[in-house]
Design an enzyme around this catalytic site. Structure first.
Site, PDB file in Angstrom:
ATOM      1  N   ARG A 118      56.049  33.064  38.905  1.00  0.00           N
ATOM      2  CA  ARG A 118      55.837  33.149  37.457  1.00  0.00           C
ATOM      3  C   ARG A 118      56.380  34.458  36.919  1.00  0.00           C
ATOM      4  NH1 ARG A 118      50.219  33.186  35.476  1.00  0.00           N
ATOM      5  NH2 ARG A 118      51.488  33.846  33.744  1.00  0.00           N
ATOM      6  N   CYS A 158      40.964  30.655  32.847  1.00  0.00           N
ATOM      7  CA  CYS A 158      42.048  30.850  33.815  1.00  0.00           C
ATOM      8  C   CYS A 158      41.497  31.683  34.953  1.00  0.00           C
ATOM      9  CB  CYS A 158      43.260  31.504  33.170  1.00  0.00           C
ATOM     10  SG  CYS A 158      43.059  33.249  32.877  1.00  0.00           S
ATOM     11  N   ASP A 197      47.686  45.032  35.164  1.00  0.00           N
ATOM     12  CA  ASP A 197      48.658  44.242  35.929  1.00  0.00           C
ATOM     13  C   ASP A 197      49.128  44.960  37.202  1.00  0.00           C
ATOM     14  OD1 ASP A 197      48.452  42.202  34.155  1.00  0.00           O
ATOM     15  OD2 ASP A 197      50.376  42.525  33.159  1.00  0.00           O
ATOM     16  N   ARG A 211      39.382  34.810  28.784  1.00  0.00           N
ATOM     17  CA  ARG A 211      40.544  35.138  27.956  1.00  0.00           C
ATOM     18  C   ARG A 211      40.662  34.302  26.675  1.00  0.00           C
ATOM     19  NH1 ARG A 211      45.640  36.206  31.871  1.00  0.00           N
ATOM     20  NH2 ARG A 211      46.380  37.404  30.111  1.00  0.00           N
ATOM     21  N   LYS A 255      59.035  40.433  32.120  1.00  0.00           N
ATOM     22  CA  LYS A 255      58.472  39.132  31.739  1.00  0.00           C
ATOM     23  C   LYS A 255      57.721  39.236  30.413  1.00  0.00           C
ATOM     24  CE  LYS A 255      54.317  37.629  33.420  1.00  0.00           C
ATOM     25  NZ  LYS A 255      53.399  37.166  32.370  1.00  0.00           N
ATOM     26  N   ASN A 256      56.855  40.248  30.312  1.00  0.00           N
ATOM     27  CA  ASN A 256      55.984  40.322  29.130  1.00  0.00           C
ATOM     28  C   ASN A 256      56.715  40.759  27.864  1.00  0.00           C
ATOM     29  OD1 ASN A 256      53.907  39.425  30.654  1.00  0.00           O
ATOM     30  ND2 ASN A 256      52.756  41.357  30.683  1.00  0.00           N
ATOM     31  N   ARG A 278      49.414  30.943  29.533  1.00  0.00           N
ATOM     32  CA  ARG A 278      48.661  31.324  28.324  1.00  0.00           C
ATOM     33  C   ARG A 278      49.569  31.856  27.229  1.00  0.00           C
ATOM     34  NH1 ARG A 278      45.793  34.905  27.093  1.00  0.00           N
ATOM     35  NH2 ARG A 278      43.983  33.979  26.122  1.00  0.00           N
TER      36      ARG A 278
HETATM   37  C1  UD1 Z   1      48.836  40.599  28.052  1.00  0.00           C
HETATM   38  C2  UD1 Z   1      49.823  40.432  29.189  1.00  0.00           C
HETATM   39  C3  UD1 Z   1      49.097  40.447  30.527  1.00  0.00           C
HETATM   40  C4  UD1 Z   1      48.231  41.695  30.646  1.00  0.00           C
HETATM   41  C5  UD1 Z   1      47.338  41.871  29.429  1.00  0.00           C
HETATM   42  C6  UD1 Z   1      46.592  43.189  29.422  1.00  0.00           C
HETATM   43  C7  UD1 Z   1      51.614  39.129  28.207  1.00  0.00           C
HETATM   44  C8  UD1 Z   1      52.315  37.824  28.133  1.00  0.00           C
HETATM   45  N1  UD1 Z   1      50.534  39.174  29.023  1.00  0.00           N
HETATM   46  O1  UD1 Z   1      47.950  39.477  28.075  1.00  0.00           O
HETATM   47  O2  UD1 Z   1      50.065  40.416  31.570  1.00  0.00           O
HETATM   48  O3  UD1 Z   1      47.418  41.600  31.791  1.00  0.00           O
HETATM   49  O4  UD1 Z   1      48.128  41.805  28.219  1.00  0.00           O
HETATM   50  O5  UD1 Z   1      47.494  44.254  29.490  1.00  0.00           O
HETATM   51  O6  UD1 Z   1      52.011  40.086  27.581  1.00  0.00           O
HETATM   52  N2  UD1 Z   1      40.791  39.336  24.058  1.00  0.00           N
HETATM   53  C9  UD1 Z   1      39.816  38.706  23.331  1.00  0.00           C
HETATM   54  N3  UD1 Z   1      40.195  37.850  22.340  1.00  0.00           N
HETATM   55  C10 UD1 Z   1      41.517  37.608  22.049  1.00  0.00           C
HETATM   56  C11 UD1 Z   1      42.507  38.276  22.796  1.00  0.00           C
HETATM   57  C12 UD1 Z   1      42.117  39.125  23.798  1.00  0.00           C
HETATM   58  O7  UD1 Z   1      38.630  38.906  23.562  1.00  0.00           O
HETATM   59  O8  UD1 Z   1      41.797  36.828  21.126  1.00  0.00           O
HETATM   60  C13 UD1 Z   1      40.421  40.277  25.144  1.00  0.00           C
HETATM   61  C14 UD1 Z   1      40.850  39.787  26.527  1.00  0.00           C
HETATM   62  O9  UD1 Z   1      39.911  38.895  27.091  1.00  0.00           O
HETATM   63  C15 UD1 Z   1      40.971  41.086  27.276  1.00  0.00           C
HETATM   64  C16 UD1 Z   1      41.501  42.058  26.219  1.00  0.00           C
HETATM   65  O10 UD1 Z   1      41.170  41.468  24.957  1.00  0.00           O
HETATM   66  O11 UD1 Z   1      39.704  41.520  27.685  1.00  0.00           O
HETATM   67  C17 UD1 Z   1      42.982  42.338  26.251  1.00  0.00           C
HETATM   68  O12 UD1 Z   1      43.692  41.120  26.387  1.00  0.00           O
HETATM   69  P1  UD1 Z   1      45.155  40.909  25.788  1.00  0.00           P
HETATM   70  O13 UD1 Z   1      45.811  42.224  25.580  1.00  0.00           O
HETATM   71  O14 UD1 Z   1      45.053  40.003  24.618  1.00  0.00           O
HETATM   72  O15 UD1 Z   1      45.868  40.135  26.963  1.00  0.00           O
HETATM   73  P2  UD1 Z   1      47.066  39.140  26.803  1.00  0.00           P
HETATM   74  O16 UD1 Z   1      47.811  39.483  25.557  1.00  0.00           O
HETATM   75  O17 UD1 Z   1      46.598  37.747  26.988  1.00  0.00           O
END
Ligand code: UD1
Length: 418
Positions: free
Chosen positions: A397, A116, A305, A121, A22-23, A92
Site C-alpha cells: 500500500r 480499521c 507513521d 478513525r 504516498k501521503n 480511508r
Molecule cells: C493521515 C495520514 C496517516 C497518518 C495520520 C497522522 C494520509 C493519507 N494519512 O491520516 O498516514 O498516520 O495522518 O499523521 O495522509 N480524527 C478525528 N476525527 C476526524 C479526523 C481525525 O477524531 O474527523 C482524529 C484521528 O482519530 C486521530 C487524529 O484525529 O486521532 C489525527 O488523525 P488525522 O490526521 O485525521 O489522520 P488521517 O488524516 O486519517
C-alpha cells in the site's frame, strides 16, 4: 498472495533513491478533480494506494496515463460523484474526494470508512468543517451524502485535533468557496504544504503555508497544475531506522532532510551518525543502540507513521525504552508479532515499554497494517535466522519496491508466492 522472506544479519551498504510520498500523492491526485484540463504530476510513487485512488477517479469518469513516475490526469468528462464502500474500506484516504467533488460538482457521496486496524478513525472533523462552509450533509446507509445549493461560503473552521486529511479536504473545498475561509489548528505536515503549492499554482489564493492557520480567499475558477510530489519522509525514516538495527551505512538520495527533524534527534541519541545535505542523507551506525523514549505527536513532532519502526529498533536497545502513541488508539498491532521474534515488550494503555535484547530471532509473522509491516521487515533484517512475513499487501500500500531497494544494498530479502 506474496510473502516476504528475509535471512537476517546482513548490514546495509550503498545508496537508495527515495520515492515520492504516498501521503502527498493521494491528496494531489484528488486535487486534479478541481479543474478540467490535463494535470501533470511528477515523482508519483507506484503503490497499491495510488492505484486505488486512480481506480476511484476512473469510476468518476477521469482518464489518466502514466509514464515512469509522471502521471497525467484529466477530469473533463466527470460523470459521477460517489466513492463506494468497496474502495473506501481498502483505503480511508478515499475520503479525500469529498472536498474536490463538492467544489467541482456541488455533490459528493462517500462511504463512511468504518473501523480499521489502527482504531476507529472517524471523519467527524471533515463533516463539521464542510457544514461550516454551507454544505448540506446527511448520513444514510453508511454513506455521507453531501450537497451544496449554489456555492460554498467561506467561514472559520477550528479543528479540535489537527487532522491531516481533514485540513486537506477543507483546503480543496475552500479554494472555490465564496469569500474567505480560515482553518485554525490546521495540521502542518509537509504533505499539506505540497497540496498548498499545487492549489496556488492552479490559481488558488492561500496564506499561511506550513503554519497552523491557513487563510483561503476563494476564487471562481482554477486551472490545471504541473507539480512534483515531495519525497516520502516515512520511507526515508524507515531506511534510517533500518541502518540503526542492522548496522552499516547508507546514502539516501532524492529526499528532504528538513522533513524529519524529530527522527534525526532521536536517531542521533540512539547513536547513529546522520549527515544531511540538500536532498540527500548519509547515515552510519557504529553498532551501538542506546534506548530512547519516544512520543508520537502531530508534525513537527515524532510521526506516528514511524512509531512501529523505531519500536523494532528499541527491541534491540541497550536498556529500557518507553514509546507513547498519542495519535491513534490501537496502533500497537506489531507488538505481538515482534514478541514472536523474541522482543520483550509490555503494553500499558497508550504506552509500550520495551526492554532491549541483544538479539531477535527470525520467525513466521503476519503484517497487520502498513507501518507495522515495515517494523517487521526491520526486525527481520536484524534478526538471526529466517523471517517470513505474510500479508505483504499491507506493505505494498505504501512502500514502492521495498524488497528490491533493500536487496540492492546488501539485505537478503525476496518475495515468494504463498
Ligand atoms: C493521515 C495520514 C496517516 C497518518 C495520520 C497522522 C494520509 C493519507 N494519512 O491520516 O498516514 O498516520 O495522518 O499523521 O495522509 N480524527 C478525528 N476525527 C476526524 C479526523 C481525525 O477524531 O474527523 C482524529 C484521528 O482519530 C486521530 C487524529 O484525529 O486521532 C489525527 O488523525 P488525522 O490526521 O485525521 O489522520 P488521517 O488524516 O486519517
Amino acid at each position: 498472495m506474496d510473502k516476504i522472506v528475509i535471512e537476517g544479519g546482513k548490514s546495509l551498504h550503498g545508496e537508495i533513491r527515495i520515492s515520492g510520498a504516498k501521503n502527498a500523492a493521494l491528496p494531489l491526485i484528488t486535487a486534479t478533480l478541481l479543474s478540467p484540463g490535463w494535470h501533470t504530476l511528477h515523482n508519483v510513487p507506484d503503490l497499491r494506494d495510488t492505484r486505488t485512488m486512480l481506480a476511484l477517479l476512473e469510476s468518476l469518469g477521469v482518464v489518466w496515463e502514466r509514464q515512469g513516475d509522471t502521471l497525467r490526469i484529466n477530469s473533463d468528462k466527470l460523470a459521477g460523484y460517489e466513492a463506494s464502500y468497496n474502495l473506501v474500506k481498502t483505503m480511508r484516504a478515499s475520503v479525500l474526494v469529498l472536498g474536490p467533488l463538492l467544489a467541482r460538482m456541488g455533490r459528493a457521496r462517500v462511504s463512511l470508512p468504518g473501523g480499521c486496524a489502527i482504531g476507529a478513525r472517524p471523519i467527524d472533523f471533515h463533516i463539521k468543517g464542510l457544514e461550516k462552509l454551507g454544505v448540506n450533509l446527511t448520513l444514510e446507509q453508511g454513506y455521507v451524502d453531501a450537497q451544496v445549493k449554489e456555492r460554498m461560503e467561506g467561514n472559520t473552521i477550528y479543528f479540535d485535533i489537527p487532522s491531516v486529511t481533514g485540513t486537506e479536504n477543507m483546503l480543496m473545498a475552500a479554494v472555490v468557496a465564496k469569500g474567505t475561509t480560515v482553518i485554525k489548528n490546521a495540521a502542518r505536515e509537509p504533505e499539506i504544504g505540497n497540496l498548498v503549492d499545487m492549489l496556488v499554482s492552479m490559481g488558488a489564493r492561500i496564506e499561511g503555508k506550513d503554519s497552523d492557520k491557513l487563510i483561503v480567499h476563494g476564487v471562481e475558477e482554477l486551472k490545471p497544475a504541473e507539480i512534483a510530489i515531495i519525497p516520502d519522509r516515512i520511507e526515508t525514516g524507515t531506511f534510517l531506522v533500518a541502518v540503526g538495527a542492522t548496522g552499516g551505512e547508507l546514502t539516501l538520495t532524492n529526499c528532504n532532510p528538513a522533513h524529519l527533524p524529530s527522527l534525526f534527534e532521536k536517531l542521533r541519541a540512539v547513536g547513529l551518525d546522520i549527515e544531511a545535505q540538500d536532498d540527500a542523507i548519509r547515515v552510519a551506525s557504529n553498532g551501538s543502540i542506546r534506548s530512547v523514549d519516544v512520543k508520537t505527536m502531530p508534525y513537527p513532532g515524532y510521526p506516528t507513521d514511524l512509531q512501529a519502526q523505531i519500536m523494532a529498533l528499541m527491541a534491540l536497545g541497550n536498556g529500557l525504552s518507553v514509546i507513547v502513541e498519542t495519535i491513534f488508539e490501537n496502533r500497537f498491532m506489531h507488538v505481538a508479532e515482534l514478541r514472536r521474534m523474541g522482543a520483550d515488550i509490555r503494553i500499558d494503555g497508550h504506552s509500550a515499554i520495551i526492554s532491549g535484547k541483544e538479539r531477535l530471532y527470525g520467525a513466521q509473522v503476519m503484517a497487520t497494517d502498513l507501518r507495522a509491516s515495515a517494523s517487521l521487515v526491520i526486525a527481520g533484517l536484524a534478526a538471526e535466522g529466517k523471517t517470513e512475513i505474510s500479508r505483504v499487501y499491507h506493505l505494498d500500500r505504501g512502500y514502492d519496491d521495498l524488497a528490491n531497494k533493500l536487496s540492492n544494498v546488501g539485505a537478503r530479502i525476496w518475495r515468494e508466492k504463498e
